[in-house]
Motif scaffolding. Structure first.
Motif, PDB file in Angstrom:
ATOM      1  N   ASP A 202      28.405  67.280  -0.377  1.00  0.00           N
ATOM      2  CA  ASP A 202      27.284  68.038  -0.961  1.00  0.00           C
ATOM      3  C   ASP A 202      27.249  67.882  -2.481  1.00  0.00           C
ATOM      4  O   ASP A 202      26.189  67.999  -3.109  1.00  0.00           O
ATOM      5  CB  ASP A 202      27.318  69.523  -0.540  1.00  0.00           C
ATOM      6  CG  ASP A 202      28.618  70.215  -0.913  1.00  0.00           C
ATOM      7  OD1 ASP A 202      29.686  69.557  -0.903  1.00  0.00           O
ATOM      8  OD2 ASP A 202      28.593  71.415  -1.230  1.00  0.00           O
ATOM      9  N   ILE A 203      28.395  67.564  -3.085  1.00  0.00           N
ATOM     10  CA  ILE A 203      28.444  67.325  -4.536  1.00  0.00           C
ATOM     11  C   ILE A 203      27.924  65.908  -4.822  1.00  0.00           C
ATOM     12  O   ILE A 203      27.145  65.689  -5.754  1.00  0.00           O
ATOM     13  CB  ILE A 203      29.893  67.474  -5.079  1.00  0.00           C
ATOM     14  CG1 ILE A 203      30.503  68.823  -4.642  1.00  0.00           C
ATOM     15  CG2 ILE A 203      29.964  67.253  -6.584  1.00  0.00           C
ATOM     16  CD1 ILE A 203      29.726  70.049  -5.051  1.00  0.00           C
ATOM     17  N   LEU A 204      28.358  64.953  -3.979  1.00  0.00           N
ATOM     18  CA  LEU A 204      27.922  63.555  -4.184  1.00  0.00           C
ATOM     19  C   LEU A 204      26.398  63.451  -4.111  1.00  0.00           C
ATOM     20  O   LEU A 204      25.780  62.666  -4.840  1.00  0.00           O
ATOM     21  CB  LEU A 204      28.557  62.619  -3.136  1.00  0.00           C
ATOM     22  CG  LEU A 204      30.095  62.598  -3.050  1.00  0.00           C
ATOM     23  CD1 LEU A 204      30.562  61.473  -2.129  1.00  0.00           C
ATOM     24  CD2 LEU A 204      30.753  62.450  -4.409  1.00  0.00           C
ATOM     25  N   GLU A 205      25.803  64.263  -3.237  1.00  0.00           N
ATOM     26  CA  GLU A 205      24.336  64.219  -3.085  1.00  0.00           C
ATOM     27  C   GLU A 205      23.592  64.632  -4.353  1.00  0.00           C
ATOM     28  O   GLU A 205      22.430  64.302  -4.537  1.00  0.00           O
ATOM     29  CB  GLU A 205      23.914  65.108  -1.900  1.00  0.00           C
ATOM     30  CG  GLU A 205      24.127  64.392  -0.572  1.00  0.00           C
ATOM     31  CD  GLU A 205      24.208  65.325   0.628  1.00  0.00           C
ATOM     32  OE1 GLU A 205      23.926  66.533   0.472  1.00  0.00           O
ATOM     33  OE2 GLU A 205      24.570  64.828   1.713  1.00  0.00           O
ATOM     34  N   GLU A 206      24.273  65.323  -5.240  1.00  0.00           N
ATOM     35  CA  GLU A 206      23.654  65.795  -6.499  1.00  0.00           C
ATOM     36  C   GLU A 206      23.826  64.784  -7.637  1.00  0.00           C
ATOM     37  O   GLU A 206      23.377  65.026  -8.756  1.00  0.00           O
ATOM     38  CB  GLU A 206      24.335  67.099  -6.954  1.00  0.00           C
ATOM     39  CG  GLU A 206      24.192  68.256  -6.005  1.00  0.00           C
ATOM     40  CD  GLU A 206      22.796  68.860  -6.085  1.00  0.00           C
ATOM     41  OE1 GLU A 206      22.172  68.766  -7.150  1.00  0.00           O
ATOM     42  OE2 GLU A 206      22.350  69.391  -5.064  1.00  0.00           O
ATOM     43  N   ALA A 207      24.542  63.678  -7.372  1.00  0.00           N
ATOM     44  CA  ALA A 207      24.951  62.795  -8.471  1.00  0.00           C
ATOM     45  C   ALA A 207      23.977  61.655  -8.725  1.00  0.00           C
ATOM     46  O   ALA A 207      23.313  61.164  -7.810  1.00  0.00           O
ATOM     47  CB  ALA A 207      26.335  62.217  -8.161  1.00  0.00           C
ATOM     48  N   ALA A 208      23.931  61.216  -9.992  1.00  0.00           N
ATOM     49  CA  ALA A 208      23.146  60.031 -10.355  1.00  0.00           C
ATOM     50  C   ALA A 208      23.982  58.781 -10.084  1.00  0.00           C
ATOM     51  O   ALA A 208      23.448  57.691  -9.874  1.00  0.00           O
ATOM     52  CB  ALA A 208      22.797  60.089 -11.833  1.00  0.00           C
ATOM     53  N   TYR A 209      25.298  58.938 -10.127  1.00  0.00           N
ATOM     54  CA  TYR A 209      26.182  57.791  -9.884  1.00  0.00           C
ATOM     55  C   TYR A 209      27.469  58.283  -9.223  1.00  0.00           C
ATOM     56  O   TYR A 209      28.008  59.335  -9.598  1.00  0.00           O
ATOM     57  CB  TYR A 209      26.533  57.085 -11.218  1.00  0.00           C
ATOM     58  CG  TYR A 209      27.533  55.971 -11.007  1.00  0.00           C
ATOM     59  CD1 TYR A 209      27.132  54.735 -10.510  1.00  0.00           C
ATOM     60  CD2 TYR A 209      28.892  56.182 -11.248  1.00  0.00           C
ATOM     61  CE1 TYR A 209      28.056  53.730 -10.254  1.00  0.00           C
ATOM     62  CE2 TYR A 209      29.822  55.174 -11.004  1.00  0.00           C
ATOM     63  CZ  TYR A 209      29.391  53.954 -10.509  1.00  0.00           C
ATOM     64  OH  TYR A 209      30.310  52.962 -10.255  1.00  0.00           O
ATOM     65  N   ILE A 229      27.226  64.415 -17.483  1.00  0.00           N
ATOM     66  CA  ILE A 229      28.153  65.408 -16.920  1.00  0.00           C
ATOM     67  C   ILE A 229      29.173  64.608 -16.115  1.00  0.00           C
ATOM     68  O   ILE A 229      28.802  63.792 -15.265  1.00  0.00           O
ATOM     69  CB  ILE A 229      27.410  66.413 -16.010  1.00  0.00           C
ATOM     70  CG1 ILE A 229      26.297  67.108 -16.800  1.00  0.00           C
ATOM     71  CG2 ILE A 229      28.392  67.427 -15.429  1.00  0.00           C
ATOM     72  CD1 ILE A 229      25.322  67.896 -15.928  1.00  0.00           C
ATOM     73  N   ILE A 230      30.445  64.840 -16.412  1.00  0.00           N
ATOM     74  CA  ILE A 230      31.502  64.017 -15.811  1.00  0.00           C
ATOM     75  C   ILE A 230      32.213  64.775 -14.694  1.00  0.00           C
ATOM     76  O   ILE A 230      32.911  65.762 -14.939  1.00  0.00           O
ATOM     77  CB  ILE A 230      32.507  63.563 -16.902  1.00  0.00           C
ATOM     78  CG1 ILE A 230      31.771  62.757 -17.993  1.00  0.00           C
ATOM     79  CG2 ILE A 230      33.657  62.753 -16.300  1.00  0.00           C
ATOM     80  CD1 ILE A 230      31.065  61.501 -17.507  1.00  0.00           C
ATOM     81  N   GLY A 231      32.062  64.250 -13.470  1.00  0.00           N
ATOM     82  CA  GLY A 231      32.654  64.891 -12.298  1.00  0.00           C
ATOM     83  C   GLY A 231      33.893  64.164 -11.810  1.00  0.00           C
ATOM     84  O   GLY A 231      33.969  63.760 -10.646  1.00  0.00           O
ATOM     85  N   THR A 232      34.832  63.997 -12.708  1.00  0.00           N
ATOM     86  CA  THR A 232      36.145  63.496 -12.297  1.00  0.00           C
ATOM     87  C   THR A 232      37.184  64.056 -13.264  1.00  0.00           C
ATOM     88  O   THR A 232      36.841  64.800 -14.195  1.00  0.00           O
ATOM     89  CB  THR A 232      36.189  61.955 -12.207  1.00  0.00           C
ATOM     90  OG1 THR A 232      37.417  61.566 -11.557  1.00  0.00           O
ATOM     91  CG2 THR A 232      36.120  61.285 -13.570  1.00  0.00           C
ATOM     92  N   GLU A 233      38.437  63.687 -13.051  1.00  0.00           N
ATOM     93  CA  GLU A 233      39.522  64.230 -13.862  1.00  0.00           C
ATOM     94  C   GLU A 233      39.263  63.937 -15.349  1.00  0.00           C
ATOM     95  O   GLU A 233      38.785  62.844 -15.711  1.00  0.00           O
ATOM     96  CB  GLU A 233      40.849  63.585 -13.410  1.00  0.00           C
ATOM     97  CG  GLU A 233      42.055  64.457 -13.579  1.00  0.00           C
ATOM     98  CD  GLU A 233      42.677  64.417 -14.947  1.00  0.00           C
ATOM     99  OE1 GLU A 233      43.568  65.247 -15.208  1.00  0.00           O
ATOM    100  OE2 GLU A 233      42.280  63.558 -15.772  1.00  0.00           O
TER     101      GLU A 233
END
Ligand code: 13P
Ligand code: SF4
Length: 303
Positions: A202-209, A229-233
């Motif tokens: 559900d988070i991946l579905e919100e991502a541009a990449y 917005i950075i979605g990793t460590e």
């Protein structure tokens, strides 16, 4: 601090050593590394390095994979207790059970796993090559271990295969919720969200990449956007900020921190080089049986 860095530099020459660092270790450690990268890149560098000694600044599955791929080299980790909690989140007995249930199954093992799990698997993958490798496999049935989230992402990209999932997860990435995404997007409207595939679907579905740590860094460098917005460590911010001075990077959440990666400090790098502590040993039997799945990854990724 400079004293530590220059001592590390002279020990590198003295001991014919190369320092590899993952993007999640502290910036000061990335600064003294000869090679910095994602898990796939670092495994190739470890195999091809011409030095006799590798200092692996990362977590234990990385050091262990380097040793399996390069048995003739000495591999050291600055902190041998730096592990990845996901690495053991699958069971060999369950793998054998799935093999009995599906006779054409391929056991696909994320490199974030123990040598013992690799030994029971057909091929390893990393987040950078998992889709390509699974697509290249002739098998219809895929048992993806240990990460359920990466497995589900790969399944969304490879729709002509049947996947069996395992319930392993990364405690750092799997903790991101849709409320966190909503809050970050409200705080930074228009900034594309770049995420690692260890996050939930559900988070991946919100991502541009969606991509590996290197993929995220490349995407940000090439994009015309100025804010992300950075979605990793958060260790990736070191490279992102250094290479893109005109761009802004906002953590999806301030607590996207892998405590194990942060155990690697400059002081520990120096100590391990001076005292030759933290050497990785892999027994002959485990090495031989785990090597096949890593070699299979390198072969399929190069096609
Ligand atoms: P990468 O292979 O994308 O660098 O990821 C490694 C990892 O541990 C992610 O949590
Ligand atoms: Fe393991 Fe997650 Fe840390 Fe990556 S971020 S090393 S998957 S615990």
């Amino acid at each position: 601090m400079n004293g530590i860095k220059s001592r590390i530099e002279s020990l590198k020459r003295e001991k014919n050593a190369v320092i590899l660092a993952h993007y999640y270790v502290p910036g000061e450690v990335q600064e003294i590394a000869d090679y910095i990268g994602d898990s796939f890149y670092l495994s190739k560098v470890a195999k091809e390095a011409r030095q006799d000694t590798i200092i692996f600044c990362g977590v234990s599955f990385m050091g262990e994979s380097a040793k399996i791929l390069s048995p003739g080299k000495r591999v050291f980790m600055p902190d041998i207790t730096a592990g990845c909690p996901m690495a053991g989140m699958a069971q060999a007995a369950r793998i054998e059970e799935v093999r009995r249930e599906y006779d054409d199954v391929a056991v696909v093992c994320y490199i974030n796993s123990t040598g013992e799990l690799k030994k029971h698997s057909d091929v390893c993958v990393t987040s950078a090559n998992a889709v390509k490798i699974v697509q290249a496999l002739p098998n219809k049935n895929i048992y993806f271990i240990p990460d359920e989230n990466l497995g589900r992402y790969v399944a969304s990209q490879v729709q002509d295969k049947h996947f069996i999932f395992n319930d392993g997860y990364c405690p750092v990435h799997a903790g991101v919720s849709s409320d966190d995404v909503k809050a970050a997007k409200e705080a930074h409207p228009g900034a594309p969200l770049l995420v690692h595939p260890e996050c939930r679907m559900d988070i991946l579905e919100e991502a541009a990449y969606i991509g590996s740590t290197s993929g995220i860094i490349d995407y940000a460098a090439k994009s015309s956007a100025k804010e992300f917005i950075i979605g990793t460590e958060l260790g990736v911010l070191y490279k992102l900020e250094k290479e893109n001075p005109g761009k802004k990077f906002y953590p999806l959440m301030p607590c996207l921190v892998c405590q194990d990666m942060k155990k690697i400090t400059l002081e520990k790098v120096l100590k391990c080089m001076e005292e030759e502590t933290g050497e990785i040993e892999v027994g002959e039997e485990l090495r031989n049986s785990a090597l096949a799945s890593l070699d299979h990854m390198l072969e399929l990724a190069s096609l």
